[in-house]
Design a protein around this motif. Structure first.
Motif, PDB file in Angstrom:
ATOM      1  N   LYS A 228       0.818  -1.219   0.000  1.00 16.39           N
ATOM      2  CA  LYS A 228       0.000   0.000   0.000  1.00 16.39           C
ATOM      3  C   LYS A 228       0.850   1.266   0.000  1.00 16.39           C
ATOM      4  O   LYS A 228       0.331   2.370  -0.219  1.00 16.39           O
ATOM      5  CB  LYS A 228      -0.960  -0.017   1.193  1.00 16.39           C
ATOM      6  CG  LYS A 228      -1.866  -1.249   1.185  1.00 16.39           C
ATOM      7  CD  LYS A 228      -2.797  -1.315   2.367  1.00 16.39           C
ATOM      8  CE  LYS A 228      -3.478  -2.684   2.455  1.00 16.39           C
ATOM      9  NZ  LYS A 228      -4.235  -3.036   1.255  1.00 16.39           N
ATOM     10  N   LYS A 229       2.149   1.131   0.239  1.00 12.28           N
ATOM     11  CA  LYS A 229       3.020   2.304   0.206  1.00 12.28           C
ATOM     12  C   LYS A 229       3.028   2.960  -1.170  1.00 12.28           C
ATOM     13  O   LYS A 229       3.247   4.168  -1.299  1.00 12.28           O
ATOM     14  CB  LYS A 229       4.448   1.910   0.597  1.00 12.28           C
ATOM     15  CG  LYS A 229       4.604   1.525   2.057  1.00 12.28           C
ATOM     16  CD  LYS A 229       6.043   1.122   2.378  1.00 12.28           C
ATOM     17  CE  LYS A 229       6.190   0.733   3.838  1.00 12.28           C
ATOM     18  NZ  LYS A 229       7.569   0.297   4.175  1.00 12.28           N
ATOM     19  N   SER A 230       2.766   2.166  -2.214  1.00  8.74           N
ATOM     20  CA  SER A 230       2.824   2.693  -3.576  1.00  8.74           C
ATOM     21  C   SER A 230       1.739   3.737  -3.852  1.00  8.74           C
ATOM     22  O   SER A 230       1.809   4.452  -4.846  1.00  8.74           O
ATOM     23  CB  SER A 230       2.703   1.553  -4.595  1.00  8.74           C
ATOM     24  OG  SER A 230       1.438   0.906  -4.475  1.00  8.74           O
ATOM     25  N   GLU A 235       7.997  10.922  -0.482  1.00  6.51           N
ATOM     26  CA  GLU A 235       8.237  11.603   0.783  1.00  6.51           C
ATOM     27  C   GLU A 235       7.398  10.986   1.907  1.00  6.51           C
ATOM     28  O   GLU A 235       7.893  10.808   3.031  1.00  6.51           O
ATOM     29  CB  GLU A 235       7.915  13.096   0.650  1.00  6.51           C
ATOM     30  CG  GLU A 235       8.906  13.877  -0.178  1.00  6.51           C
ATOM     31  CD  GLU A 235       8.727  13.720  -1.683  1.00  6.51           C
ATOM     32  OE1 GLU A 235       9.472  14.361  -2.443  1.00  6.51           O
ATOM     33  OE2 GLU A 235       7.825  12.956  -2.105  1.00  6.51           O
ATOM     34  N   GLU A 236       6.147  10.671   1.630  1.00  6.18           N
ATOM     35  CA  GLU A 236       5.310  10.042   2.655  1.00  6.18           C
ATOM     36  C   GLU A 236       5.791   8.616   2.941  1.00  6.18           C
ATOM     37  O   GLU A 236       5.789   8.168   4.084  1.00  6.18           O
ATOM     38  CB  GLU A 236       3.841  10.024   2.205  1.00  6.18           C
ATOM     39  CG  GLU A 236       2.868   9.422   3.217  1.00  6.18           C
ATOM     40  CD  GLU A 236       2.578  10.298   4.434  1.00  6.18           C
ATOM     41  OE1 GLU A 236       1.849   9.837   5.344  1.00  6.18           O
ATOM     42  OE2 GLU A 236       3.061  11.445   4.482  1.00  6.18           O
ATOM     43  N   ILE A 273      -0.711  14.616   4.885  1.00 11.28           N
ATOM     44  CA  ILE A 273       0.090  13.647   4.135  1.00 11.28           C
ATOM     45  C   ILE A 273       1.152  14.406   3.335  1.00 11.28           C
ATOM     46  O   ILE A 273       0.873  15.451   2.742  1.00 11.28           O
ATOM     47  CB  ILE A 273      -0.812  12.827   3.195  1.00 11.28           C
ATOM     48  CG1 ILE A 273      -1.801  11.990   4.015  1.00 11.28           C
ATOM     49  CG2 ILE A 273       0.015  11.927   2.287  1.00 11.28           C
ATOM     50  CD1 ILE A 273      -2.843  11.279   3.172  1.00 11.28           C
ATOM     51  N   LEU A 274       2.363  13.902   3.358  1.00 14.91           N
ATOM     52  CA  LEU A 274       3.446  14.565   2.638  1.00 14.91           C
ATOM     53  C   LEU A 274       3.290  14.394   1.133  1.00 14.91           C
ATOM     54  O   LEU A 274       2.833  13.353   0.647  1.00 14.91           O
ATOM     55  CB  LEU A 274       4.794  14.017   3.093  1.00 14.91           C
ATOM     56  CG  LEU A 274       5.112  14.202   4.581  1.00 14.91           C
ATOM     57  CD1 LEU A 274       6.513  13.677   4.887  1.00 14.91           C
ATOM     58  CD2 LEU A 274       4.990  15.658   5.000  1.00 14.91           C
ATOM     59  N   SER A 293      10.588  17.519  13.618  1.00 16.35           N
ATOM     60  CA  SER A 293      10.342  16.098  13.901  1.00 16.35           C
ATOM     61  C   SER A 293      10.587  15.242  12.666  1.00 16.35           C
ATOM     62  O   SER A 293      11.156  14.153  12.758  1.00 16.35           O
ATOM     63  CB  SER A 293       8.911  15.886  14.419  1.00 16.35           C
ATOM     64  OG  SER A 293       7.947  16.112  13.409  1.00 16.35           O
ATOM     65  N   LEU A 294      10.178  15.743  11.499  1.00 20.83           N
ATOM     66  CA  LEU A 294      10.434  15.004  10.269  1.00 20.83           C
ATOM     67  C   LEU A 294      11.941  14.851  10.034  1.00 20.83           C
ATOM     68  O   LEU A 294      12.406  13.783   9.623  1.00 20.83           O
ATOM     69  CB  LEU A 294       9.796  15.733   9.083  1.00 20.83           C
ATOM     70  CG  LEU A 294       8.273  15.619   8.940  1.00 20.83           C
ATOM     71  CD1 LEU A 294       7.762  16.588   7.880  1.00 20.83           C
ATOM     72  CD2 LEU A 294       7.873  14.197   8.594  1.00 20.83           C
ATOM     73  N   SER A 295      12.701  15.908  10.313  1.00 25.51           N
ATOM     74  CA  SER A 295      14.149  15.861  10.126  1.00 25.51           C
ATOM     75  C   SER A 295      14.795  14.852  11.065  1.00 25.51           C
ATOM     76  O   SER A 295      15.689  14.096  10.666  1.00 25.51           O
ATOM     77  CB  SER A 295      14.755  17.248  10.366  1.00 25.51           C
ATOM     78  OG  SER A 295      14.255  18.181   9.439  1.00 25.51           O
TER      79      SER A 295
END
Length: 357
Positions: A228-230, A235-236, A273-274, A293-295
């Motif tokens: 499902k990542k596709s 980036e997300e 969502i990114l 936090s993302l970094s």
């Protein structure tokens, strides 16, 4: 009581007005007051409890019922009313709802969208799929171990048009034996630890260790969701991988994921969502805290990748005693919440502890 349609509009408005996702509502996870506080408030079919884990309120109800059922066994965790380590799970689910991560990423349905059923959790959602394993599996185990009442039978509703999600204790034990065995061990340990004569600090460390073993087993089982990542931007996908990688650190440290501590990790998470082109720490419509936090999560994963996985192995090796685990928790909190915290300090601790343990 507000109708669910109105609640959905309020959630959509909250997301629109603020980049940060809504994590708390009146001091509790989002829409907590609308969830079931008793097992008999869940859907029933022929005397069998039949929750719909693809409905946000039903899935949050699983967490609420498990927290309520296990609270009497964890008095040694602290004096506050929200010390249960399972609080991190409903807080996380609330963040996923308000950040749009539970909706259908394919656009084929309106599941989870403002134009559809806002309480719907799409089986195509990576995040909704992954948290199925940390909600339905422990709930089935809790019922099997007698925490929800005598002779309670449970069968989860299957998502329409999707396959591969186990719905019963027997089915999940066959498909994901390690995860179910570790959740069984956690619920059994709750009773045994309560009767233990060990000091409270040792009992706390012990039960948190068993809890995180079960949590990580569910996380590993959720690899079934990888396809499902596709549906998402690179980036997300990278953020999801970093989020999963960070779980290795908190688990090894026996992090006390009560309500207060969990908020430290969840409050600064990205409120949407990114998209393609989002590069932290320079995403203009996200706050400084979200960018940071993302970094940090990306740094933790990238360092581990560059070292061929040895960073996580070294961290696990460093978490060899109650003392080092306490220090590890403090370092993680500093790293996640303090932008001025030097990463070199984190690296030095891991290197030193991994060689002296």
């Amino acid at each position: 009581m507000l109708r669910l349609a109105t609640l959905g509009l309020l959630l959509a408005l909250a997301v629109t007005l603020s980049s940060s996702a809504v994590v708390l509502e009146n001091g509790m996870p989002t829409l907590w007051s609308q969830t079931a506080s008793q097992v008999n408030e869940l859907p029933m079919v022929d005397g069998i409890v039949n929750p719909n884990p693809w409905n946000y309120l039903n899935r949050q109800s699983l967490y609420r019922l498990m927290i309520g059922a296990t609270d009497p066994y964890i008095g040694y965790l602290g004096t506050n009313p929200n010390e249960n380590p399972m609080w991190g799970l409903p807080l996380q689910l609330g963040w996923m709802l308000t950040s749009g991560r539970l909706s259908d990423p394919t656009g084929i349905t309106t599941c989870g969208l403002q134009t559809g059923d806002t309480m719907c959790i799409s089986p195509e959602s990576l995040w909704g799929c992954m948290t199925y394993f940390s909600s339905s599996l422990p709930f089935l185990s809790a019922a099997q171990q007698g925490f929800l009442g005598e002779n309670i039978q449970v069968q989860m509703q299957a998502p329409a048009g999707a396959e591969g999600f186990c719905t019963t204790y027997a089915g999940c034990s066959t498909s994901y034996p390690d995860a179910m065995a570790k959740w069984d061990a956690f619920f059994q340990a709750l009773k045994a630890t309560t009767e233990s004569t060990l000091p409270d600090a040792e009992k706390k460390d012990s039960i948190l260790g068993v809890y995180w073993e079960a949590q990580m087993a569910s996380t590993y089982a959720s690899a079934a969701c990888d396809a499902k990542k596709s549906h998402y931007s690179s980036e997300e996908q990278s953020f999801a991988n970093s989020w999963l990688n960070s779980a290795e650190y908190v688990a090894a440290a026996h992090f006390h994921s009560n309500l207060e501590k969990s908020l430290l990790f969840l409050n600064p998470l990205p409120g949407r969502i990114l998209r393609n082109g989002d590069v932290a720490p320079n995403i203009p419509d996200l706050s400084a805290e979200e960018n940071y936090s993302l970094s940090v999560f990306a740094w933790m994963r990238n360092i581990n990748t560059l070292l061929g996985g040895s960073m996580v192995r070294m961290w696990k090796g460093a978490m060899c005693s109650l003392t080092t685990r306490e220090r590890g928790k403090q370092l993680l909190e500093e790293l996640i919440t303090n932008p001025s915290f030097p990463t070199a300090t984190f690296m030095s601790f891991v290197t030193e502890m991994s060689t002296t343990c």
